[in-house]
Write an enzyme that holds these catalytic residues in place. Structure first.
Site, PDB file in Angstrom:
ATOM      1  N   ALA A  32      43.555  -1.564  11.902  1.00 53.67           N
ATOM      2  CA  ALA A  32      43.372  -0.283  11.184  1.00 53.67           C
ATOM      3  C   ALA A  32      41.894  -0.182  10.776  1.00 53.67           C
ATOM      4  CB  ALA A  32      44.304  -0.181   9.986  1.00 53.67           C
ATOM      5  N   HIS A  37      34.830  -2.244   8.411  1.00 50.14           N
ATOM      6  CA  HIS A  37      34.949  -3.321   9.404  1.00 50.14           C
ATOM      7  C   HIS A  37      33.788  -3.259  10.398  1.00 50.14           C
ATOM      8  CE1 HIS A  37      39.364  -2.770   8.398  1.00 50.14           C
ATOM      9  NE2 HIS A  37      39.190  -4.057   8.188  1.00 50.14           N
ATOM     10  N   GLU A 148      33.190  -7.867   0.822  1.00 49.53           N
ATOM     11  CA  GLU A 148      33.231  -8.229  -0.603  1.00 49.53           C
ATOM     12  C   GLU A 148      34.258  -7.417  -1.379  1.00 49.53           C
ATOM     13  OE1 GLU A 148      29.281  -7.959  -2.161  1.00 49.53           O
ATOM     14  OE2 GLU A 148      28.667  -9.858  -1.261  1.00 49.53           O
ATOM     15  N   ASP A 150      37.365  -7.541  -1.149  1.00 46.91           N
ATOM     16  CA  ASP A 150      38.354  -8.540  -1.576  1.00 46.91           C
ATOM     17  C   ASP A 150      37.576  -9.728  -2.146  1.00 46.91           C
ATOM     18  OD1 ASP A 150      40.997  -7.406  -0.409  1.00 46.91           O
ATOM     19  OD2 ASP A 150      39.539  -7.205   1.191  1.00 46.91           O
ATOM     20  N   SER A 186      41.910  -0.076   4.688  1.00 47.49           N
ATOM     21  CA  SER A 186      42.921   0.422   5.639  1.00 47.49           C
ATOM     22  C   SER A 186      44.038   1.131   4.893  1.00 47.49           C
ATOM     23  CB  SER A 186      43.488  -0.744   6.449  1.00 47.49           C
ATOM     24  OG  SER A 186      42.432  -1.443   7.049  1.00 47.49           O
TER      25      SER A 186
HETATM   26  O1  PAF Z   1      40.802  -9.204   4.612  1.00 48.93           O
HETATM   27  C1  PAF Z   1      41.608  -9.183   5.564  1.00 48.93           C
HETATM   28  O2  PAF Z   1      41.635  -8.251   6.374  1.00 48.93           O
HETATM   29  C2  PAF Z   1      42.586 -10.336   5.721  1.00 48.93           C
HETATM   30  O3  PAF Z   1      43.000 -10.828   4.487  1.00 48.93           O
HETATM   31  C3  PAF Z   1      42.058 -11.458   6.625  1.00 48.93           C
HETATM   32  C4  PAF Z   1      40.824 -12.114   6.022  1.00 48.93           C
HETATM   33  C5  PAF Z   1      41.732 -10.907   8.003  1.00 48.93           C
HETATM   34  C6  PAF Z   1      43.130 -12.552   6.773  1.00 48.93           C
HETATM   35  O4  PAF Z   1      44.301 -12.041   7.331  1.00 48.93           O
END
Ligand code: PAF
Length: 279
Positions: A32, A37, A148, A150, A186
């Site tokens: 997504a 990204h 960052e 997360d 996403s």
């Molecule tokens: O941040 C994410 O998209 C996910 O937690 C990761 C790091 C790809 C692990 O599944």
């Protein structure tokens, strides 16, 4: 751009890609894909010769089965975006490939995982640490790049990588935001139009609390005002809105170097998280 699904195919592709000792960057994702990204892929391109992206919606990090069911899946568009971003290789493992029958090994990081996301999403960080360890071991990249947004996840991955002695540099990339301040995610695609209009208020509350704490105001008063502001903006349950040490994630009661504001709150059924630095 090459696309592989099985781990044997990944190993073969990586052997060819790095035949002359090329430096490899890994960008792990759950698909997504959005501009956040793609910024990670662009950063990967700047820092390495070759870029591997992974797309795997990791079931073990979802503590809520409904959240896993409604997680957006846009494989064809994701592949097209990665191709345009000049990614070299994409790995889309199956669940059975990552978790073979009888899978019995979990990577669990103590301490730093216990509060905030860890408290509200039991088992979440075991799922994240386990899958990221598996992706790193399968790809053996020189660097791996994580957003960052997360913040706690990034701190957990740094801890895990250091503790396991993985020969990889973990790089954090600044949160990419929409023009109105909403952190790209996403899950934003799941917001109704009314919720989408309310969503940036989480970031406004964080930035206001950041300038209050940074300006020397009482931490508890700044946090209370921020919680009230997002409740008034239409947010429902607030899982946490806290001022923490950026490395250990321990709560802070006074302004401190490296402090960070972290928050998670619901708009309808959608849970948003965000964080900002406090200067
Ligand atoms: O941040 C994410 O998209 C996910 O937690 C990761 C790091 C790809 C692990 O599944």
């Amino acid at each position: 751009m090459q696309i592989v699904r099985e781990s044997m195919a990944l190993h073969e592709a990586l052997k060819r890609l790095r035949a002359d000792g090329e430096r490899l960057a890994l960008v792990p994702t759950m698909g997504a894909l959005h501009d956040g990204h793609l910024a990670l892929v662009a950063e990967a391109r700047r820092r390495a010769d070759k870029v591997l992206a992974t797309i795997f919606v990791n079931p073990t990090q979802f503590n809520d089965p409904a959240d896993l069911r409604r997680y957006p899946r846009t494989e064809a568009e994701d592949i097209a975006r990665l191709e345009r971003a000049e990614c070299d290789l994409v790995w889309l493992p199956s669940v059975g490939n990552i978790y073979p029958d009888g899978f019995a090994t979990t990577v669990s990081v103590r301490g730093i995982t216990e509060r905030w996301e860890g408290e509200h999403r039991p088992g979440h960080f075991d799922g994240v640490a386990t899958v990221v360890a598996k992706l790193l071991l399968a790809a053996m990249p020189d660097i791996a790049i994580f957003g960052e947004k997360d913040w706690q996840q990034l701190a957990v991955i740094r801890r895990m990588s250091l503790d396991l002695g993985l020969p990889v540099e973990i790089v954090g990339h600044e949160t990419v935001r929409e023009a109105d301040g909403l952190a790209m995610s996403s899950r934003n695609a799941l917001l109704s139009s009314a919720e989408r209009a309310q969503a940036p208020r989480l970031h406004s509350a964080l930035t206001l609390a950041s300038s209050r704490i940074g300006g020397g105001e009482n931490v508890d008063a700044a946090l209370d005002a921020a919680r009230n502001a997002i409740a008034a903006a239409g947010f429902g349950r607030i899982d946490y809105f806290a001022y923490v040490d950026g490395e250990t994630l321990e709560p802070l009661s006074e302004r401190s170097a490296g402090g960070r504001l972290v928050a998670a709150a619901f708009l309808g059924k959608i849970r948003l998280i965000d964080n900002v630095r406090v200067d």
